[in-house]
Design an enzyme around this catalytic site. Structure first.
Site, PDB file in Angstrom:
ATOM      1  N   GLU A 160       0.828  -1.204   0.000  1.00  0.00           N
ATOM      2  CA  GLU A 160       0.000   0.000   0.000  1.00  0.00           C
ATOM      3  C   GLU A 160       0.868   1.262   0.000  1.00  0.00           C
ATOM      4  O   GLU A 160       0.529   2.262  -0.637  1.00  0.00           O
ATOM      5  CB  GLU A 160      -0.930  -0.001   1.216  1.00  0.00           C
ATOM      6  CG  GLU A 160      -1.935  -1.142   1.236  1.00  0.00           C
ATOM      7  CD  GLU A 160      -2.829  -1.143   0.009  1.00  0.00           C
ATOM      8  OE1 GLU A 160      -3.327  -0.063  -0.370  1.00  0.00           O
ATOM      9  OE2 GLU A 160      -3.017  -2.231  -0.578  1.00  0.00           O
ATOM     10  N   TRP A 170       1.886   2.158  -3.393  1.00  0.00           N
ATOM     11  CA  TRP A 170       0.842   2.712  -4.272  1.00  0.00           C
ATOM     12  C   TRP A 170       1.081   4.200  -4.518  1.00  0.00           C
ATOM     13  O   TRP A 170       0.803   4.713  -5.599  1.00  0.00           O
ATOM     14  CB  TRP A 170      -0.523   2.472  -3.638  1.00  0.00           C
ATOM     15  CG  TRP A 170      -1.689   2.918  -4.462  1.00  0.00           C
ATOM     16  CD1 TRP A 170      -2.403   4.064  -4.325  1.00  0.00           C
ATOM     17  CD2 TRP A 170      -2.279   2.217  -5.575  1.00  0.00           C
ATOM     18  NE1 TRP A 170      -3.403   4.130  -5.272  1.00  0.00           N
ATOM     19  CE2 TRP A 170      -3.354   3.013  -6.046  1.00  0.00           C
ATOM     20  CE3 TRP A 170      -2.006   1.004  -6.198  1.00  0.00           C
ATOM     21  CZ2 TRP A 170      -4.152   2.622  -7.122  1.00  0.00           C
ATOM     22  CZ3 TRP A 170      -2.804   0.614  -7.269  1.00  0.00           C
ATOM     23  CH2 TRP A 170      -3.856   1.416  -7.724  1.00  0.00           C
ATOM     24  N   TRP A 201     -23.592   9.568 -17.920  1.00  0.00           N
ATOM     25  CA  TRP A 201     -23.785   9.871 -16.518  1.00  0.00           C
ATOM     26  C   TRP A 201     -25.089  10.638 -16.303  1.00  0.00           C
ATOM     27  O   TRP A 201     -25.506  11.422 -17.156  1.00  0.00           O
ATOM     28  CB  TRP A 201     -22.640  10.736 -15.984  1.00  0.00           C
ATOM     29  CG  TRP A 201     -21.274  10.142 -16.075  1.00  0.00           C
ATOM     30  CD1 TRP A 201     -20.275  10.503 -16.935  1.00  0.00           C
ATOM     31  CD2 TRP A 201     -20.731   9.074 -15.275  1.00  0.00           C
ATOM     32  NE1 TRP A 201     -19.157   9.747 -16.724  1.00  0.00           N
ATOM     33  CE2 TRP A 201     -19.399   8.853 -15.710  1.00  0.00           C
ATOM     34  CE3 TRP A 201     -21.243   8.295 -14.244  1.00  0.00           C
ATOM     35  CZ2 TRP A 201     -18.575   7.905 -15.154  1.00  0.00           C
ATOM     36  CZ3 TRP A 201     -20.424   7.337 -13.679  1.00  0.00           C
ATOM     37  CH2 TRP A 201     -19.104   7.149 -14.123  1.00  0.00           C
ATOM     38  N   ASN A 229     -10.313   3.127   4.684  1.00  0.00           N
ATOM     39  CA  ASN A 229     -10.027   2.788   3.284  1.00  0.00           C
ATOM     40  C   ASN A 229     -11.074   1.878   2.649  1.00  0.00           C
ATOM     41  O   ASN A 229     -11.503   2.104   1.512  1.00  0.00           O
ATOM     42  CB  ASN A 229      -8.646   2.128   3.171  1.00  0.00           C
ATOM     43  CG  ASN A 229      -8.277   1.842   1.728  1.00  0.00           C
ATOM     44  OD1 ASN A 229      -8.148   2.749   0.937  1.00  0.00           O
ATOM     45  ND2 ASN A 229      -8.146   0.567   1.386  1.00  0.00           N
ATOM     46  N   TRP A 240     -17.784  10.249 -11.724  1.00  0.00           N
ATOM     47  CA  TRP A 240     -16.754  10.059 -10.703  1.00  0.00           C
ATOM     48  C   TRP A 240     -16.076  11.371 -10.316  1.00  0.00           C
ATOM     49  O   TRP A 240     -15.596  11.531  -9.185  1.00  0.00           O
ATOM     50  CB  TRP A 240     -15.704   9.052 -11.160  1.00  0.00           C
ATOM     51  CG  TRP A 240     -14.921   9.418 -12.389  1.00  0.00           C
ATOM     52  CD1 TRP A 240     -15.207   9.087 -13.681  1.00  0.00           C
ATOM     53  CD2 TRP A 240     -13.701  10.180 -12.442  1.00  0.00           C
ATOM     54  NE1 TRP A 240     -14.254   9.596 -14.537  1.00  0.00           N
ATOM     55  CE2 TRP A 240     -13.314  10.275 -13.804  1.00  0.00           C
ATOM     56  CE3 TRP A 240     -12.901  10.796 -11.477  1.00  0.00           C
ATOM     57  CZ2 TRP A 240     -12.177  10.951 -14.219  1.00  0.00           C
ATOM     58  CZ3 TRP A 240     -11.764  11.482 -11.886  1.00  0.00           C
ATOM     59  CH2 TRP A 240     -11.414  11.544 -13.250  1.00  0.00           C
ATOM     60  N   TRP A 272     -10.180   7.049  -7.703  1.00  0.00           N
ATOM     61  CA  TRP A 272     -11.523   7.256  -8.238  1.00  0.00           C
ATOM     62  C   TRP A 272     -11.668   6.622  -9.621  1.00  0.00           C
ATOM     63  O   TRP A 272     -12.696   6.014  -9.938  1.00  0.00           O
ATOM     64  CB  TRP A 272     -11.868   8.748  -8.270  1.00  0.00           C
ATOM     65  CG  TRP A 272     -12.480   9.191  -6.986  1.00  0.00           C
ATOM     66  CD1 TRP A 272     -11.864   9.791  -5.927  1.00  0.00           C
ATOM     67  CD2 TRP A 272     -13.847   9.038  -6.601  1.00  0.00           C
ATOM     68  NE1 TRP A 272     -12.750  10.009  -4.912  1.00  0.00           N
ATOM     69  CE2 TRP A 272     -13.986   9.565  -5.293  1.00  0.00           C
ATOM     70  CE3 TRP A 272     -14.970   8.502  -7.232  1.00  0.00           C
ATOM     71  CZ2 TRP A 272     -15.204   9.575  -4.608  1.00  0.00           C
ATOM     72  CZ3 TRP A 272     -16.185   8.515  -6.546  1.00  0.00           C
ATOM     73  CH2 TRP A 272     -16.294   9.040  -5.255  1.00  0.00           C
TER      74      TRP A 272
END
Length: 454
Positions: free
Chosen positions: A262, A265, A293, A331, A349, A372
């Site tokens: 992590e 990342w 959308w 998270n 988004w 996202w």
């Protein structure tokens, strides 16, 4: 001979493992400078929650520098113009800074040219060194992680310089209080201080203490009702602790593997920004530009209900209320709430990304945009759009009952069996809203929208 240098601080508000500070102190007198430049980032000027954190972090850093007989010079405006003026006013000859990967920082670094010396210190490895065989940044995390591991462990963290030489004359500084970073009328941050202590000292305490918990991280990080995460993310984002300090505090055995993945990342998302600097607003997979959308009045009402934690889905509402009240969200719940907005409500988004950007104390441009787009299925390395999280099932699977009770007090008296879906059990209190959409209905609408792309 010694020469006065400027230390340009940005998202690296620390003295430990600060290679730009070490280089500046070695050269001679140092003038540490932080510039609040709200124009260069454009739409990505830091949000309200980050501004709260920044105020307290700068205050803490100023005190740490004062203890070293140094000062923190604060200025507000065009960073490039201010740094050039400071060079002229102080007689400084060089600027030392840690390298950043947000597009606005890179543009300013280029504009400063040869007078700027950049150092790597906010990532586990130099991002430009972890590339594909073609020499380009990775766009798939699993491949990136394999390549990064070949360059680990990182170098040992640098100690704080014994002394930070001061110039004979200090330039003028703004007063931190005059920047109005703290919210008023209303002060929505009243609960922040209960959960958070910004600054390097607290960051180092967290990094020191977390190794005792890291063995259970892979299991507990998915349980919102437990304190299973490191809570280091805002400290890492603001650069109050370096990734390699955290890495070496943990060691690199099997017990820490899940957390180190992590931590990596953040390096990966920096590489994505290097390749795709506008990733915060442009789909990584351009076919999704045509996704229909929802953007009508009903969609706007649904977006507001999501923002306020009034969707009728307890796990979603708990997460959104935690975000507003504490500036942070667990998270696992970040994924659930984001998926709900994009899939169940079929809201773009970017709307969620912007809300997180304003509300999160750890809102990082790379992490926020990549995460996202992963949830939305629009990114270069992303979850499939047709893979839709079931928030009610996720809530039960990850034992979120106590988490819901903490953040949705209307449901505090419900049992573990009914709290995840009060509607289905006929026990929804009058004070709590009904679901704004059914799970099946939302899922089918999202899949129908995806089918229009062919």
């Amino acid at each position: 001979m010694t020469e006065t240098t400027l230390l340009w601080l940005r998202q690296d508000l620390r003295l430990h493992d600060q290679p730009a500070l070490v280089a500046a102190a070695h050269a001679g007198p140092v003038i540490p400078v932080y510039i609040l430049d709200d124009d260069a980032p454009g739409q990505w000027r830091i949000g309200g929650a980050q501004r709260w954190w920044l105020h307290h972090s700068l205050d803490a850093l100023g005190k740490e520098l004062a203890a070293k007989h140094s000062r923190l010079i604060l200025r507000r405006g065009d960073a490039v113009a201010i740094l050039r003026q400071l060079l002229a006013d102080t007689g400084a000859t060089r600027i030392h800074a840690i390298r950043h990967y947000e597009p606005w920082w890179r543009k300013q670094e280029d504009a400063l040219g040869d007078v700027l010396d950049l150092y790597d210190g906010n990532r586990l490895s130099r991002v430009e060194d972890v590339t594909t065989g073609a020499g380009t940044p990775f766009r798939v995390f699993s491949s990136f992680w394999r390549a990064l591991q070949a360059q680990l462990p990182p170098e040992q963290p640098l100690p704080v310089p014994r002394t930070i030489p001061a110039p004979e004359h200090w330039p003028e500084s703004d007063a931190l209080a005059d920047w109005d970073l703290l919210p008023t009328k209303p002060d929505w941050s009243t609960a922040f201080a209960k959960d958070w202590t910004p600054g390097e000292a607290e960051a180092l305490v967290k990094a020191k203490d977390f190794p005792d918990e890291v063995a259970a991280y892979d299991r507990r990080r998915n349980l919102p009702s437990e304190e299973g995460t490191s809570r280091l993310s805002p400290h890492l984002h603001h650069g109050e602790v370096s990734p390699r300090t955290v890495y070496h505090a943990l060691g690199h055995d099997a017990a820490a593997a899940a957390f180190l993945r992590e931590l990596a990342w953040r390096d990966f998302t920096a590489g994505v920004l290097l390749a795709l600097p506008d990733y915060g607003s442009v789909n990584g997979r351009r076919k999704y530009d045509a996704l229909p959308w929802r953007d009508d009045a009903a969609a706007k009402r649904d977006l507001k209900a999501w923002q306020q934690g009034r969707t009728g889905y307890p796990i979603v509402d708990a997460g959104m209320r935690q975000l507003w009240q504490s500036g942070w969200m667990h998270n696992r719940v970040r994924m659930i709430t984001a998926s709900f907005l994009v899939k169940h409500l079929l809201v773009n988004w970017r709307e969620g990304e912007r809300w997180f950007w304003d509300c999160l104390i750890d809102a990082d441009y790379g992490n926020n945009s990549v995460n996202w787009q992963w949830i939305a299925g629009t990114g270069v390395d992303a979850n499939m759009f047709g893979r839709i999280m079931a928030p009610l099932g996720q809530s039960e699977k990850f034992e979120a009952g106590d988490y819901i009770r903490e953040w949705v007090p209307e449901l505090a008296d419900l049992s573990d069996e009914t709290i995840h879906d009060p509607d289905a059990h006929g026990v929804r209190p009058d004070a709590y809203p009904a679901k704004i959409i059914g799970h099946r209905e939302g899922r089918e609408r999202a899949l129908a929208a995806a089918k229009t792309l062919g």
